[in-house]
Write an enzyme that holds these catalytic residues in place. Structure first.
Site, PDB file in Angstrom:
ATOM      1  N   TYR A  20       8.229  12.241  66.751  1.00 37.57           N
ATOM      2  CA  TYR A  20       6.220  12.113  67.325  1.00 37.57           C
ATOM      3  C   TYR A  20       6.518  11.517  68.963  1.00 37.57           C
ATOM      4  O   TYR A  20       6.546  10.735  68.981  1.00 37.57           O
ATOM      5  CB  TYR A  20       5.839  11.372  66.108  1.00 37.57           C
ATOM      6  CG  TYR A  20       4.228  11.476  67.050  1.00 37.57           C
ATOM      7  CD1 TYR A  20       3.395  12.054  66.289  1.00 37.57           C
ATOM      8  CD2 TYR A  20       4.296   9.744  67.028  1.00 37.57           C
ATOM      9  CE1 TYR A  20       2.014  11.844  66.094  1.00 37.57           C
ATOM     10  CE2 TYR A  20       2.285   9.417  67.241  1.00 37.57           C
ATOM     11  CZ  TYR A  20       1.588  10.819  67.147  1.00 37.57           C
ATOM     12  OH  TYR A  20       0.284  10.405  67.002  1.00 37.57           O
ATOM     13  N   ASP A  78      11.136   9.089  74.997  1.00 34.31           N
ATOM     14  CA  ASP A  78      10.232   8.702  74.666  1.00 34.31           C
ATOM     15  C   ASP A  78      10.542   7.205  73.816  1.00 34.31           C
ATOM     16  O   ASP A  78      11.386   7.068  73.302  1.00 34.31           O
ATOM     17  CB  ASP A  78       9.434   9.610  73.906  1.00 34.31           C
ATOM     18  CG  ASP A  78       8.241   8.816  73.165  1.00 34.31           C
ATOM     19  OD1 ASP A  78       7.645   7.554  73.342  1.00 34.31           O
ATOM     20  OD2 ASP A  78       7.438   9.218  72.328  1.00 34.31           O
ATOM     21  N   LYS A 125       3.427   0.025  72.945  1.00 36.34           N
ATOM     22  CA  LYS A 125       4.005  -1.272  72.642  1.00 36.34           C
ATOM     23  C   LYS A 125       4.065  -2.216  72.632  1.00 36.34           C
ATOM     24  O   LYS A 125       3.391  -3.439  73.491  1.00 36.34           O
ATOM     25  CB  LYS A 125       4.873  -0.712  71.086  1.00 36.34           C
ATOM     26  CG  LYS A 125       4.283   0.687  70.762  1.00 36.34           C
ATOM     27  CD  LYS A 125       5.237   0.431  69.627  1.00 36.34           C
ATOM     28  CE  LYS A 125       4.426   2.063  68.839  1.00 36.34           C
ATOM     29  NZ  LYS A 125       3.979   2.111  68.052  1.00 36.34           N
TER      30      LYS A 125
END
Length: 461
Positions: free
Chosen positions: A176, A271, A299
Site C-alpha cells: 500500500y 516507501d 509518520k
C-alpha cells in the site's frame, strides 16, 4: 532518550492488578448500561462521517464489535472515553515511537505554538529537519516536505515519471502506497481488510500503467521488466511490508531489485513511510544495506503531527518545481509545528548511541516470541516476526513471504483474538493485515501484562 528516562516516562502508575480491575469495572458498568460512551459517540458519527470514521480500518469491520473511542494517550498507553486503559501497540499507526505525548516533544510544540501554527512561507525549521533527514537516510540528497504519506508517494511517482520520461510503474501485490489512483491496484492495508476490489471511482486509464509483481519473488519482477523493457519509470516497494501484516524481505530480493532497476534505467523508490526511522535510524535501507534512488517518508518524522516527505538523488529532485518543471505544492507543507515535533523526535532517537532502538528490539522480540510460544502451547498455527520496533504475526503455518501467503491467515480467529485482547486491556491493530508497533515507552511490565493476557485469550479461542 536515556534508557532510565524510557523506563520511568510512564502514564500515571497502574499495577497489573489495577489494570485488570479497571477492565472488570468497565464490564460491570457496561452490563448495567447497555450503551457505552464509545458506542454513543460512534452512533452519532454514523450520521456525520462516512462509516462513522475518517479512515476505514478504524471502523473495526474485520474484527467485529464497536470501535474504541480514545480520550487521551500517554507513553505506552491509550485511555478511552469510558475510562478504560490499554497497553497500545498501534502507536497512532507508527508515529508514537518515543511514546505518546512525550513531554519533550510537547514542550517544544508549546514553545513553537506561541510563535504561530502556520506560516505559508519559508521557516528555518524546514532546513533543520531537512538536514536531519539527509544526514540519516542514505538515498536522500534533497528532500521535499508535504502533509501525508499518500501525498509523498503520489508526488514521488510524478517525479520519477518526469525524470525518466516514462509512464509505467511497478508495485507489489498487497503493498500500500496511499490512496492515489495509480496505487489502488492489488493494494493491502484497509483495501485488503475490507475485502474491497480495486476502488470504484478510479479511472481505468489511471491504473493501466501500473504493473504488479509478487513480493519476495524476483523472477516475477524480471518477467515484467523483460516484457516492458525501457518503459518502466520506476518501482515502488515497502522494503518491509506493513500493510499486508508484517512481511520482511530477503536481502537478496532487495539487492536483485536494485540491480534490475539500474540495468533498465528505472527509478527504485523505497516507501519508508512506515519503516523510516523505525526499524533503524536510517530506515530499511540502512538496515539492509541497499540504497534506492528515492525514498518516501512520514509518520515518525512528524512526531505525531501530519507530515510526509519524499527525497532522493539531487539530479532526480531537481525536476521538482520551482527548480524544475514537475509541479507539486502544499499550503501546509513544512508546517512549523510538524517540523518542530519531527526535529525533537529525531533528537530523542539519536540520543545515547540510539539506545531506544536496542530497547525496542529487545521488547518486541520478547513480545512476539512470547505470543508465538503461547500459540504453540494452545495448539494454534501461528507465525510471525519483528525488526526493531515493528512486528506482526498470522494465524497460519509459515512462512509468510508475500500477500498470497498472508491471505491464508485465519481472519475469523484473528477477530476473536483481537476482541479478547481488547477485553484484557491490550490495544492491537484491528486488522489481520496491519503491522504492530513498539515504542521506547513500553516496559517489561507492559510486555508481561500483554503475554499474560495473550495466554488467557489464546486458551479460549
Amino acid at each position: 532518550m536515556m534508557m532510565s528516562q524510557v523506563k520511568t516516562a510512564r502514564a500515571p502508575s497502574h499495577s497489573r492488578a489495577s489494570m485488570r480491575s479497571t477492565r472488570c469495572q468497565a464490564a460491570t458498568t457496561t452490563s448495567k448500561h447497555t450503551v457505552t460512551k464509545s458506542a454513543e459517540i460512534m452512533k452519532e458519527a454514523q450520521d456525520l462521517l462516512p462509516g462513522g470514521v475518517n479512515s476505514p480500518v478504524r471502523a473495526f469491520k474485520s474484527v467485529g464489535g464497536g470501535p474504541i473511542v480514545f480520550d487521551k494517550v500517554k507513553g505506552a498507553y491509550a485511555f478511552d472515553v469510558d475510562g478504560n486503559k490499554y497497553v497500545d501497540y498501534v502507536g497512532s499507526w507508527g508515529p508514537a515511537i518515543v511514546g505518546h505525548a512525550s513531554d519533550e516533544v510537547n514542550e517544544a510544540l508549546i514553545a513553537q505554538l506561541a510563535k504561530g501554527t502556520s506560516f505559508g512561507a519559508p521557516c528555518a525549521l524546514e532546513n533543520e529537519l531537512a538536514k536531519a533527514v539527509i544526514d540519516a537516510v542514505p538515498s536522500v540528497e534533497m528532500v521535499r516536505f508535504c502533509n501525508s504519506g499518500t501525498e509523498a508517494c503520489l508526488s514521488a511517482l510524478r517525479t520519477m515519471r518526469a525524470y525518466t520520461g516514462r509512464e509505467k510503474v511497478l508495485k507489489f501485490v498487497g503493498c500500500y502506497h496511499g490512496h492515489a489512483d495509480s496505487f489502488l491496484v492489488q493494494a493491502g492495508s484497509g483495501v485488503a481488510t475490507l475485502g474491497l476490489p480495486d476502488s470504484p471511482g478510479v479511472p481505468s486509464a489511471s491504473t493501466a500503467p501500473t504493473l504488479c509483481a509478487t513480493y519476495n519473488d524476483i523472477e516475477s519482477v524480471r518477467e515484467i521488466f523483460k516484457a516492458n523493457k525501457g518503459e518502466i519509470a520506476g518501482v515502488f516497494i515497502e522494503p518491509v511490508v506493513g500493510n499486508s501484516g508484517f512481511i520482511p524481505p530477503t536481502k537478496e530480493f532487495l539487492q536483485a531489485l536494485r540491480e534490475i532497476t539500474e540495468e533498465d534505467g528505472a527509478v527504485l523508490c523505497f516507501d519508508e513511510v512506515m519503516t523510516g526511522f523505525r526499524i533503524s535510524y536510517g530506515g530499511a535501507q540502512e538496515h539492509f544495506g541497499v540504497t534506492p534512488d528515492m525514498t518516501t517518508m512520514g509518520k515518525v518524522i512528524g512526531g505525531g503531527l501530519p507530515v510526509g516527505a519524499y527525497g532522493g538523488k539531487r539530479e532526480i529532485m531537481d525536476v521538482v518545481a520551482p527548480a524544475g518543471p514537475m509541479y507539486q505544492a502544499g499550503t501546509l507543507s513544512g508546517n512549523p509545528l510538524a517540523m518542530t515535533a519531527g526535529l525533537k523526535t529525531l533528537e530523542i532517537l539519536r540520543r545515547d548511541d540510539r539506545a531506544g532502538y536496542k530497547h525496542m528490539d529487545r521488547q518486541t522480540k520478547k513480545l512476539v516470541e512470547g505470543i508465538l510460544e503461547l500459540g504453540k502451547k494452545h495448539g494454534h498455527a501461528m507465525t510471525g516476526g519483528s525488526i526493531s520496533g515493528m512486528f506482526g504475526f498470522f494465524f497460519c503455518e509459515g512462512p509468510v513471504n508475500c500477500f498470497q501467503d498472508a491471505e491464508k491467515t485465519d481472519t475469523a480467529k484473528f477477530a476473536k483474538w483481537h476482541r479478547g485482547m481488547l477485553e484484557e486491556g491490550v490495544y492491537l491493530a484491528p486488522s489481520s493485515y496491519e503491522a504492530g508497533f513498539m515504542s521506547m515507552a513500553h516496559t517489561d511490565e507492559d510486555i508481561e501484562f500483554t503475554l499474560k493476557a495473550a495466554d488467557k485469550v489464546l486458551a479460549s479461542l
